[in-house]
Design a protein around this motif. Sequence first.
Motif, mmCIF file in Angstrom:
data_model
loop_
_atom_site.group_PDB
_atom_site.id
_atom_site.type_symbol
_atom_site.label_atom_id
_atom_site.label_comp_id
_atom_site.label_asym_id
_atom_site.label_seq_id
_atom_site.Cartn_x
_atom_site.Cartn_y
_atom_site.Cartn_z
ATOM 1 N N GLU A 1 0.826 -1.207 0.000
ATOM 2 C CA GLU A 1 0.000 0.000 0.000
ATOM 3 C C GLU A 1 0.862 1.259 0.000
ATOM 4 O OE1 GLU A 1 -2.578 -0.510 3.356
ATOM 5 O OE2 GLU A 1 -3.977 -1.767 2.240
ATOM 6 N N ALA A 2 1.953 1.255 0.744
ATOM 7 C CA ALA A 2 2.860 2.408 0.768
ATOM 8 C C ALA A 2 3.512 2.600 -0.599
ATOM 9 C CB ALA A 2 3.918 2.232 1.850
ATOM 10 N N HIS A 3 3.931 1.503 -1.201
ATOM 11 C CA HIS A 3 4.546 1.573 -2.528
ATOM 12 C C HIS A 3 3.537 2.091 -3.556
ATOM 13 C CE1 HIS A 3 7.233 0.572 -5.813
ATOM 14 N NE2 HIS A 3 6.247 -0.090 -6.395
ATOM 15 N N PHE A 4 2.307 1.598 -3.483
ATOM 16 C CA PHE A 4 1.257 2.016 -4.404
ATOM 17 C C PHE A 4 0.939 3.498 -4.201
ATOM 18 C CE2 PHE A 4 -3.344 2.174 -5.591
ATOM 19 C CZ PHE A 4 -3.158 1.973 -6.947
ATOM 20 N N ALA A 5 0.868 3.948 -2.958
ATOM 21 C CA ALA A 5 0.602 5.364 -2.672
ATOM 22 C C ALA A 5 1.724 6.238 -3.219
ATOM 23 C CB ALA A 5 0.438 5.577 -1.177
ATOM 24 N N GLN A 6 2.958 5.775 -3.108
ATOM 25 C CA GLN A 6 4.104 6.518 -3.647
ATOM 26 C C GLN A 6 3.980 6.666 -5.162
ATOM 27 O OE1 GLN A 6 6.663 8.116 -2.279
ATOM 28 N NE2 GLN A 6 7.741 8.512 -4.187
ATOM 29 N N LYS A 7 3.647 5.586 -5.846
ATOM 30 C CA LYS A 7 3.495 5.627 -7.303
ATOM 31 C C LYS A 7 2.359 6.564 -7.702
ATOM 32 C CE LYS A 7 6.701 2.888 -8.660
ATOM 33 N NZ LYS A 7 7.820 3.414 -9.418
ATOM 34 N N LYS A 8 1.246 6.496 -6.984
ATOM 35 C CA LYS A 8 0.125 7.383 -7.284
ATOM 36 C C LYS A 8 0.527 8.841 -7.086
ATOM 37 C CE LYS A 8 -3.590 6.232 -5.063
ATOM 38 N NZ LYS A 8 -4.741 5.681 -4.348
ATOM 39 N N ALA A 9 1.276 9.121 -6.041
ATOM 40 C CA ALA A 9 1.719 10.486 -5.770
ATOM 41 C C ALA A 9 2.688 10.973 -6.848
ATOM 42 C CB ALA A 9 2.362 10.567 -4.395
ATOM 43 N N GLU A 10 3.568 10.098 -7.318
ATOM 44 C CA GLU A 10 4.491 10.468 -8.397
ATOM 45 C C GLU A 10 3.710 10.855 -9.645
ATOM 46 O OE1 GLU A 10 7.037 7.099 -8.963
ATOM 47 O OE2 GLU A 10 8.085 7.415 -7.049
ATOM 48 N N ARG A 11 2.759 10.037 -10.008
ATOM 49 C CA ARG A 11 1.955 10.336 -11.197
ATOM 50 C C ARG A 11 1.155 11.621 -11.007
ATOM 51 N NH1 ARG A 11 0.231 4.790 -10.553
ATOM 52 N NH2 ARG A 11 1.851 3.502 -11.441
ATOM 53 N N ASP B 1 -5.621 14.603 -7.324
ATOM 54 C CA ASP B 1 -4.153 14.616 -7.393
ATOM 55 C C ASP B 1 -3.556 15.258 -6.147
ATOM 56 O OD1 ASP B 1 -4.145 13.350 -9.807
ATOM 57 O OD2 ASP B 1 -3.811 15.161 -10.997
ATOM 58 N N GLU B 2 -4.110 16.378 -5.728
ATOM 59 C CA GLU B 2 -3.589 17.060 -4.545
ATOM 60 C C GLU B 2 -3.719 16.182 -3.300
ATOM 61 O OE1 GLU B 2 -5.242 20.977 -4.196
ATOM 62 O OE2 GLU B 2 -4.604 21.525 -6.210
ATOM 63 N N THR B 3 -4.828 15.452 -3.208
ATOM 64 C CA THR B 3 -5.032 14.554 -2.073
ATOM 65 C C THR B 3 -4.000 13.426 -2.081
ATOM 66 O OG1 THR B 3 -7.392 15.033 -2.117
ATOM 67 C CG2 THR B 3 -6.712 13.063 -0.929
ATOM 68 N N GLN B 4 -3.736 12.859 -3.254
ATOM 69 C CA GLN B 4 -2.761 11.776 -3.352
ATOM 70 C C GLN B 4 -1.366 12.255 -2.965
ATOM 71 O OE1 GLN B 4 -3.242 10.437 -7.386
ATOM 72 N NE2 GLN B 4 -4.921 9.054 -6.858
ATOM 73 N N ILE B 5 -1.024 13.467 -3.366
ATOM 74 C CA ILE B 5 0.292 14.010 -3.021
ATOM 75 C C ILE B 5 0.383 14.248 -1.521
ATOM 76 C CG2 ILE B 5 1.825 15.996 -3.309
ATOM 77 C CD1 ILE B 5 0.715 16.187 -6.200
ATOM 78 N N GLN C 1 -1.303 12.712 0.849
ATOM 79 C CA GLN C 1 -1.292 11.433 1.569
ATOM 80 C C GLN C 1 0.096 10.816 1.594
ATOM 81 O OE1 GLN C 1 -4.315 9.128 -0.385
ATOM 82 N NE2 GLN C 1 -5.947 9.902 0.924
ATOM 83 N N ALA C 2 0.861 11.036 0.522
ATOM 84 C CA ALA C 2 2.216 10.488 0.485
ATOM 85 C C ALA C 2 3.157 11.317 1.355
ATOM 86 C CB ALA C 2 2.731 10.448 -0.945
ATOM 87 N N GLY C 3 2.741 12.513 1.701
ATOM 88 C CA GLY C 3 3.560 13.368 2.552
ATOM 89 C C GLY C 3 4.726 13.951 1.790
ATOM 90 N N ASP C 4 5.799 14.236 2.499
ATOM 91 C CA ASP C 4 6.981 14.826 1.884
ATOM 92 C C ASP C 4 7.862 13.766 1.230
ATOM 93 O OD1 ASP C 4 6.242 17.344 2.696
ATOM 94 O OD2 ASP C 4 7.308 17.187 4.619
ATOM 95 N N ASP C 5 7.399 12.549 1.184
ATOM 96 C CA ASP C 5 8.206 11.455 0.653
ATOM 97 C C ASP C 5 8.074 11.298 -0.853
ATOM 98 O OD1 ASP C 5 8.949 10.937 3.230
ATOM 99 O OD2 ASP C 5 7.434 9.387 3.543
ATOM 100 N N VAL C 6 7.385 12.225 -1.529
ATOM 101 C CA VAL C 6 7.195 12.096 -2.966
ATOM 102 C C VAL C 6 8.505 12.438 -3.660
ATOM 103 C CG1 VAL C 6 5.927 12.883 -4.983
ATOM 104 C CG2 VAL C 6 4.776 12.710 -2.792
ATOM 105 N N VAL C 7 9.129 11.416 -4.179
ATOM 106 C CA VAL C 7 10.377 11.584 -4.916
ATOM 107 C C VAL C 7 10.137 11.040 -6.309
ATOM 108 C CG1 VAL C 7 12.799 10.953 -5.036
ATOM 109 C CG2 VAL C 7 11.723 11.302 -2.822
ATOM 110 N N LEU C 8 10.258 11.920 -7.283
ATOM 111 C CA LEU C 8 10.046 11.478 -8.654
ATOM 112 C C LEU C 8 11.205 10.599 -9.104
ATOM 113 C CD1 LEU C 8 8.807 14.698 -10.443
ATOM 114 C CD2 LEU C 8 7.471 12.713 -9.809
ATOM 115 N N PRO C 9 10.916 9.603 -9.899
ATOM 116 C CA PRO C 9 12.003 8.832 -10.487
ATOM 117 C C PRO C 9 12.883 9.767 -11.316
ATOM 118 C CG PRO C 9 9.908 7.737 -10.846
ATOM 119 C CD PRO C 9 9.608 9.071 -10.256
ATOM 120 N N THR C 10 14.146 9.444 -11.437
ATOM 121 C CA THR C 10 15.079 10.341 -12.114
ATOM 122 C C THR C 10 14.665 10.631 -13.557
ATOM 123 O OG1 THR C 10 16.479 8.451 -12.630
ATOM 124 C CG2 THR C 10 17.061 9.742 -10.701
#
Length: 120
Positions: free
Chosen positions: A21-31, A50-54, A56-65
């Motif tokens: 679930e954490a991994h999925f939330a991270q991917k959703k936040a990236e998108r 989109d704003e809600t998904q970001i 929920q992931a908190g400050d951990d949203v790190v885009l892939p390079t």
Amino acid sequence: MTQEEFEQYQQQLEEEKREREAHFAQKKAERATVRTHFREKYRLPKNEVDETQIQQAGDDVVLPTELAKMIAEDNQEETHKQSVLGQLSNIQNVDIDQLKDKAQATLEDLKKQTENCSLM
């Protein structure tokens, strides 16, 4: 299977579920971050999902390079297009080097004229 083994198994399943679930939330936040970037770029209305998904992931949203690189390149292109030279390069049959040389020559002529000014 004993009760203790069963509880350990259940605990392991719960932990794996939380990780997924954490991994999925991270991917959703990236998108969502990428979509938000393009909405801002093209001045489209914001999307609350989109704003809600970001958030929920908190400050951990790190885009892939790769995505971060795409956005950085896109921003550079936009900055160049918005500059005067970028606008001039969009006009057909314009020699930018010739324009630069002519502008430099005009500036030098103005400097010479002000140096020779008797009022100054």
